[in-house]
Design a protein around this motif. Structure first.
Motif, PDB file in Angstrom:
ATOM      1  N   THR A   1       0.845  -1.202   0.000  1.00 21.30           N
ATOM      2  CA  THR A   1       0.000   0.000   0.000  1.00 21.30           C
ATOM      3  C   THR A   1       0.881   1.254   0.000  1.00 21.30           C
TER       4      THR A   1
ATOM      5  N   ARG B   1       2.804   6.014  -2.865  1.00 23.36           N
ATOM      6  CA  ARG B   1       3.934   6.783  -3.417  1.00 23.36           C
ATOM      7  C   ARG B   1       3.795   6.954  -4.927  1.00 23.36           C
TER       8      ARG B   1
ATOM      9  N   GLY C   1       1.993   9.583  10.042  1.00 20.05           N
ATOM     10  CA  GLY C   1       0.733   8.980  10.479  1.00 20.05           C
ATOM     11  C   GLY C   1       0.211   7.998   9.449  1.00 20.05           C
TER      12      GLY C   1
ATOM     13  N   GLY D   1       2.295  -4.050   4.293  1.00 19.31           N
ATOM     14  CA  GLY D   1       1.849  -2.733   4.775  1.00 19.31           C
ATOM     15  C   GLY D   1       0.340  -2.622   4.893  1.00 19.31           C
TER      16      GLY D   1
ATOM     17  N   ARG E   1       6.313   7.040  13.641  1.00 21.04           N
ATOM     18  CA  ARG E   1       5.759   5.845  12.987  1.00 21.04           C
ATOM     19  C   ARG E   1       5.776   4.646  13.928  1.00 21.04           C
TER      20      ARG E   1
HETATM   21  P1  AMP Z   1       5.285   1.787   3.969  1.00 20.38           P
HETATM   22  O1  AMP Z   1       5.952   1.943   2.664  1.00 20.38           O
HETATM   23  O2  AMP Z   1       4.486   0.498   4.070  1.00 20.38           O
HETATM   24  O3  AMP Z   1       6.200   1.953   5.130  1.00 20.38           O
HETATM   25  O4  AMP Z   1       4.176   2.953   4.062  1.00 20.38           O
HETATM   26  C1  AMP Z   1       4.544   4.315   4.039  1.00 20.38           C
HETATM   27  C2  AMP Z   1       3.406   5.160   4.584  1.00 20.38           C
HETATM   28  O5  AMP Z   1       2.235   4.985   3.773  1.00 20.38           O
HETATM   29  C3  AMP Z   1       2.938   4.828   5.994  1.00 20.38           C
HETATM   30  O6  AMP Z   1       3.736   5.432   6.981  1.00 20.38           O
HETATM   31  C4  AMP Z   1       1.522   5.364   5.976  1.00 20.38           C
HETATM   32  O7  AMP Z   1       1.494   6.775   6.090  1.00 20.38           O
HETATM   33  C5  AMP Z   1       1.063   5.034   4.577  1.00 20.38           C
HETATM   34  N1  AMP Z   1       0.427   3.692   4.538  1.00 20.38           N
HETATM   35  C6  AMP Z   1       0.878   2.575   3.912  1.00 20.38           C
HETATM   36  N2  AMP Z   1       0.053   1.545   4.110  1.00 20.38           N
HETATM   37  C7  AMP Z   1      -0.963   1.996   4.884  1.00 20.38           C
HETATM   38  C8  AMP Z   1      -2.124   1.413   5.460  1.00 20.38           C
HETATM   39  N3  AMP Z   1      -2.402   0.111   5.286  1.00 20.38           N
HETATM   40  N4  AMP Z   1      -2.936   2.206   6.201  1.00 20.38           N
HETATM   41  C9  AMP Z   1      -2.671   3.517   6.381  1.00 20.38           C
HETATM   42  N5  AMP Z   1      -1.591   4.125   5.913  1.00 20.38           N
HETATM   43  C10 AMP Z   1      -0.727   3.387   5.163  1.00 20.38           C
END
Ligand code: AMP
Length: 214
Positions: free
Chosen positions: A31, A36, A57, A85, A171
């Motif tokens: 996700t 991104r 957040g 994620g 985080r």
């Molecule tokens: P990651 O690449 O998985 O570390 O995600 C980076 C950021 O994307 C996180 O810190 C959140 O802000 C957002 N994000 C990713 N996946 C989710 C999710 N399942 N729910 C809410 N926010 C998410």
């Protein structure tokens, strides 16, 4: 095979998820990567997600859940997938359970990559990402062939805003508060598998393969 990766930000679940996807020929669905890529393309979804991500957040459930459920209904997901994620909150997990139940399916494994907080902060400051193709590296544990340059596409590597120390601390707080309860959720569902994420990347992977089967 439907697999969920659990673990704190920086536990290495993204790296493991990519390796699982490649070994078992299933899509890797991150996700974070989807957000991104939306930010990069300037979409409305990306604009909504950006401020939450930059602040360390979570993007609100009402944005995230629909996006993920759409993705797992695509044709390449017919034989399963590895989610990286997602879910990150109990309502996200419940929505996934419900959507799968409606199709007569369920999650096969929730793999928790366990790494203590102390290790996380130092690890994350060494992370480097390619914003062009999504590849990730670590300056010590998984260095690119040429410093600062992506092995896959040759673009410049960066320390993502959300990997900066002050954001990492936030985080981790969010992780403990909202995501850690999922360990119990999937334990109760009888699909939790735990691996020690402090081992070498390859040893962590072998431990996961042992759980999933060859
Ligand atoms: P990651 O690449 O998985 O570390 O995600 C980076 C950021 O994307 C996180 O810190 C959140 O802000 C957002 N994000 C990713 N996946 C989710 C999710 N399942 N729910 C809410 N926010 C998410």
């Amino acid at each position: 095979m439907k697999i969920i990766m659990l673990g704190a930000p920086g536990a290495g679940k993204g790296t493991q998820a990519k390796k699982i996807a490649s070994k078992y020929h299933i899509p890797h669905i991150s996700t974070g990567d989807i957000f991104r890529s939306n930010i990069k393309n300037g979409t409305e979804l990306g604009m909504k997600a950006k401020s939450f991500m930059d602040a360390g957040g979570l993007v609100p459930d009402e944005i995230t859940i629909g996006m993920l459920l759409d993705r797992i209904h695509e044709a390449d997901c017919a034989n399963g997938y590895v989610l990286d994620g997602f879910p990150r909150t109990i309502p996200q997990a419940q929505s996934l359970t419900k959507a799968l139940e409606d199709m007569g399916e369920s999650v096969d494994y929730a793999v928790n990559v366990d790494v203590p907080d102390e290790n996380i902060i130092s690890r994350m400051s060494g992370r480097r990402a390619c914003l062009a193709c999504g590849a990730t590296y670590h300056i010590v544990y998984n260095a690119p062939k040429k410093e600062g340059v992506c092995d896959v596409c040759g673009q410049q590597l960066v320390l993502r805003d959300d990997d900066k120390p002050e954001t990492v601390k936030k985080r981790l707080d969010v992780y403990h508060e909202q995501t850690q309860p999922l360990i119990d959720y999937y334990k109760k569902a009888g699909v939790l598998a735990e691996v020690d994420g402090t081992m070498d990347m390859e040893d962590v992977f072998q431990a996961i393969v042992k759980i999933l089967g060859a």
